[in-house]
Design a protein around this motif. Structure first.
Motif, mmCIF file in Angstrom:
data_model
loop_
_atom_site.group_PDB
_atom_site.id
_atom_site.type_symbol
_atom_site.label_atom_id
_atom_site.label_comp_id
_atom_site.label_asym_id
_atom_site.label_seq_id
_atom_site.Cartn_x
_atom_site.Cartn_y
_atom_site.Cartn_z
ATOM 1 N N THR A 137 -11.057 2.080 0.502
ATOM 2 C CA THR A 137 -11.847 2.238 1.576
ATOM 3 C C THR A 137 -11.666 1.029 2.687
ATOM 4 O O THR A 137 -12.435 0.160 2.362
ATOM 5 C CB THR A 137 -12.838 3.360 1.244
ATOM 6 N N GLY A 138 -11.977 2.002 4.000
ATOM 7 C CA GLY A 138 -12.431 1.104 4.948
ATOM 8 C C GLY A 138 -10.934 0.941 5.680
ATOM 9 O O GLY A 138 -10.005 0.639 5.814
ATOM 10 N N THR A 139 -11.337 0.711 7.179
ATOM 11 C CA THR A 139 -10.476 0.375 8.196
ATOM 12 C C THR A 139 -10.423 -0.672 7.942
ATOM 13 O O THR A 139 -10.587 -2.316 7.677
ATOM 14 C CB THR A 139 -11.254 0.500 9.764
ATOM 15 N N GLY A 140 -9.015 -0.871 7.740
ATOM 16 C CA GLY A 140 -8.270 -3.120 7.926
ATOM 17 C C GLY A 140 -8.565 -2.948 6.253
ATOM 18 O O GLY A 140 -7.725 -4.171 5.983
ATOM 19 N N SER A 141 -8.986 -2.383 5.312
ATOM 20 C CA SER A 141 -8.935 -2.853 3.856
ATOM 21 C C SER A 141 -7.091 -2.567 3.224
ATOM 22 O O SER A 141 -6.524 -2.371 3.482
ATOM 23 C CB SER A 141 -9.712 -2.067 3.173
ATOM 24 N N ASN A 142 -7.501 -3.140 2.581
ATOM 25 C CA ASN A 142 -5.787 -4.155 1.805
ATOM 26 C C ASN A 142 -6.009 -5.191 0.512
ATOM 27 O O ASN A 142 -6.940 -5.910 0.368
ATOM 28 C CB ASN A 142 -4.823 -4.770 2.935
ATOM 29 N N VAL A 143 -5.427 -4.822 -0.405
ATOM 30 C CA VAL A 143 -5.307 -5.209 -1.791
ATOM 31 C C VAL A 143 -3.519 -5.888 -1.989
ATOM 32 O O VAL A 143 -2.655 -5.170 -1.789
ATOM 33 C CB VAL A 143 -5.666 -4.538 -2.961
ATOM 34 N N SER A 144 -3.404 -7.064 -2.754
ATOM 35 C CA SER A 144 -2.460 -7.346 -2.604
ATOM 36 C C SER A 144 -2.622 -8.278 -4.204
ATOM 37 O O SER A 144 -3.620 -8.755 -4.116
ATOM 38 C CB SER A 144 -1.447 -8.374 -1.707
ATOM 39 N N VAL A 145 -1.179 -8.782 -4.739
ATOM 40 C CA VAL A 145 -1.030 -9.519 -5.736
ATOM 41 C C VAL A 145 -0.067 -10.062 -6.253
ATOM 42 O O VAL A 145 1.479 -9.634 -5.749
ATOM 43 C CB VAL A 145 -0.722 -8.632 -7.297
ATOM 44 N N VAL A 146 0.055 -10.829 -6.678
ATOM 45 C CA VAL A 146 0.561 -12.648 -6.437
ATOM 46 C C VAL A 146 1.119 -12.854 -8.244
ATOM 47 O O VAL A 146 -0.198 -13.188 -8.498
ATOM 48 C CB VAL A 146 1.006 -13.428 -6.024
ATOM 49 N N THR A 147 1.906 -12.811 -9.048
ATOM 50 C CA THR A 147 1.967 -12.923 -10.445
ATOM 51 C C THR A 147 2.714 -14.363 -10.707
ATOM 52 O O THR A 147 3.649 -14.710 -9.986
ATOM 53 C CB THR A 147 2.716 -12.036 -11.549
ATOM 54 N N ILE A 148 2.558 -15.710 -11.129
ATOM 55 C CA ILE A 148 2.945 -16.642 -11.449
ATOM 56 C C ILE A 148 3.463 -17.009 -12.900
ATOM 57 O O ILE A 148 2.001 -17.341 -13.643
ATOM 58 C CB ILE A 148 2.620 -17.974 -10.872
ATOM 59 N N ALA A 149 4.073 -17.675 -13.351
ATOM 60 C CA ALA A 149 4.727 -18.770 -14.675
ATOM 61 C C ALA A 149 4.999 -19.885 -14.134
ATOM 62 O O ALA A 149 5.991 -19.660 -13.733
ATOM 63 C CB ALA A 149 5.732 -17.276 -15.465
ATOM 64 N N SER A 150 4.409 -20.675 -15.139
ATOM 65 C CA SER A 150 4.653 -22.294 -14.541
ATOM 66 C C SER A 150 4.370 -22.533 -15.987
ATOM 67 O O SER A 150 3.945 -22.414 -16.636
ATOM 68 C CB SER A 150 3.823 -22.520 -13.489
#
Length: 246
Positions: A137-150
Motif C-alpha cells: 500500500t502507499g503511493t509509489g510503494s514497491n518491493v523487489s528481491v534479488v537472490t545471489i549464490a557465490s
C-alpha cells in the motif's frame, strides 16, 4: 548371503544415500539498512531460524524499528528432503513509521559457509528466486528481491572462487531459475529485499531463495544407481556358482 537379502540391503543403502539430510556449518544472518541506520539479527542458537522479538502489526506496534521503518520478520534456513537442496524462506511485514527516512530499506538474508549441495557429475547447480507479494500500500510503494549464490574463498585471494550468480526480481511475482557450475566449497546463499514505501505505506510479502543439484535425466539417474549394485550382485553370483560346482 542369499540373493534376495543382498538385493534388499543394496536397495536400502541406495535409498538412504539419496534422502540423507544436507550437512552444513552455515550461519544465518539478517542485515536491515535504510541508508544511515543498520540493524543486524543473528541466529544465536544456530537452529536455522531468525525472528524479530514480536510481530509488526502496524506502524506503531511490534517488530524492530530501523530509521523510518518498522519491520516484522521471520527467516529460516532448511536443508531439503533431498540432500542436495538448501532453502532460505523469509516472510516480512514493513510499515512506514512517520520517522525520517535516509534511503530505501534493504533487508539482506545471508546463509554463508555452506558445504552443500554437492553437484552431480555435470557440476551443475540450480538457483531459484521467488517473491510473493501479499499486500503493498502507499503511493509509489514497491518491493523487489534479488537472490545471489557465490563461492566464499578458502583464503585471501583464493583463485578458485567464482563470481556471484545473481537472479533479479521475478516478473509478476513468479519464480525465476538459472543454472551455474560448482567449482569449490563453501558457498553463500543470500536474498536482498529492497523496499520503497510511500507515506503511510506498508508491505506484506515473502521470498524464497534456494540452490540445489540440477537433476540428471531419469534414465541416467536410474542407471547410475543400479550399475554399482548390479556389478556387486554379479560377482557374488559367480562366487556362489563356483562354490556350488566345487
Amino acid at each position: 548371503m542369499s540373493r534376495l537379502k543382498f538385493l534388499m540391503v543394496a536397495t536400502v543403502a541406495a535409498a538412504a544415500a539419496l534422502v540423507a539430510p544436507a550437512k552444513s556449518e552455515a550461519a544465518l544472518t539478517v542485515t536491515i539498512k535504510d541508508g544511515a541506520n543498520t540493524t543486524i539479527l543473528t541466529d544465536g542458537d544456530n537452529d536455522g531460524l531468525i525472528t524479530t522479538p514480536t510481530a509488526a502489526t502496524n506502524s506503531t506496534t511490534g517488530g524492530v524499528v530501523v530509521g523510518g521503518y518498522r519491520i516484522g520478520l521471520t527467516s529460516s534456513f532448511t536443508p531439503g528432503a533431498i540432500s542436495s537442496e538448501l532453502t532460505t524462506n523469509t516472510t516480512l511485514r514493513v510499515f512506514r513509521t512517520g520517522g525520517a527516512i535516509s534511503g530505501p530499506l534493504t533487508i539482506t538474508v545471508l546463509e554463508d559457509n555452506l558445504t552443500t549441495p554437492v553437484a552431480p557429475a555435470s557440476g551443475l547447480l540450480n538457483l531459484l528466486n521467488a517473491l510473493t507479494l501479499l499486500q503493498v500500500t502507499g503511493t509509489g510503494s514497491n518491493v523487489s528481491v534479488v537472490t545471489i549464490a557465490s563461492n566464499i574463498p578458502a583464503g585471501a585471494g583464493d583463485p578458485t572462487s567464482t563470481s556471484a550468480v545473481t537472479l533479479s526480481n521475478p516478473n509478476s511475482g513468479g519464480d525465476s531459475h538459472t543454472t551455474f557450475k560448482q567449482t569449490t566449497n563453501p558457498y553463500s546463499l543470500s536474498q536482498v529485499f529492497t523496499v520503497t514505501l510511500g507515506s503511510g505505506g506498508s508491505a506484506n510479502f515473502s521470498g524464497t531463495g534456494s540452490v540445489n543439484a540440477a537433476p540428471a535425466p531419469a534414465g541416467l539417474v536410474m542407471l547410475a544407481t543400479v550399475l554399482p549394485f548390479a556389478g556387486m550382485l554379479r560377482r557374488r553370483l559367480r562366487k556362489s556358482e563356483v562354490a556350488t560346482v566345487a
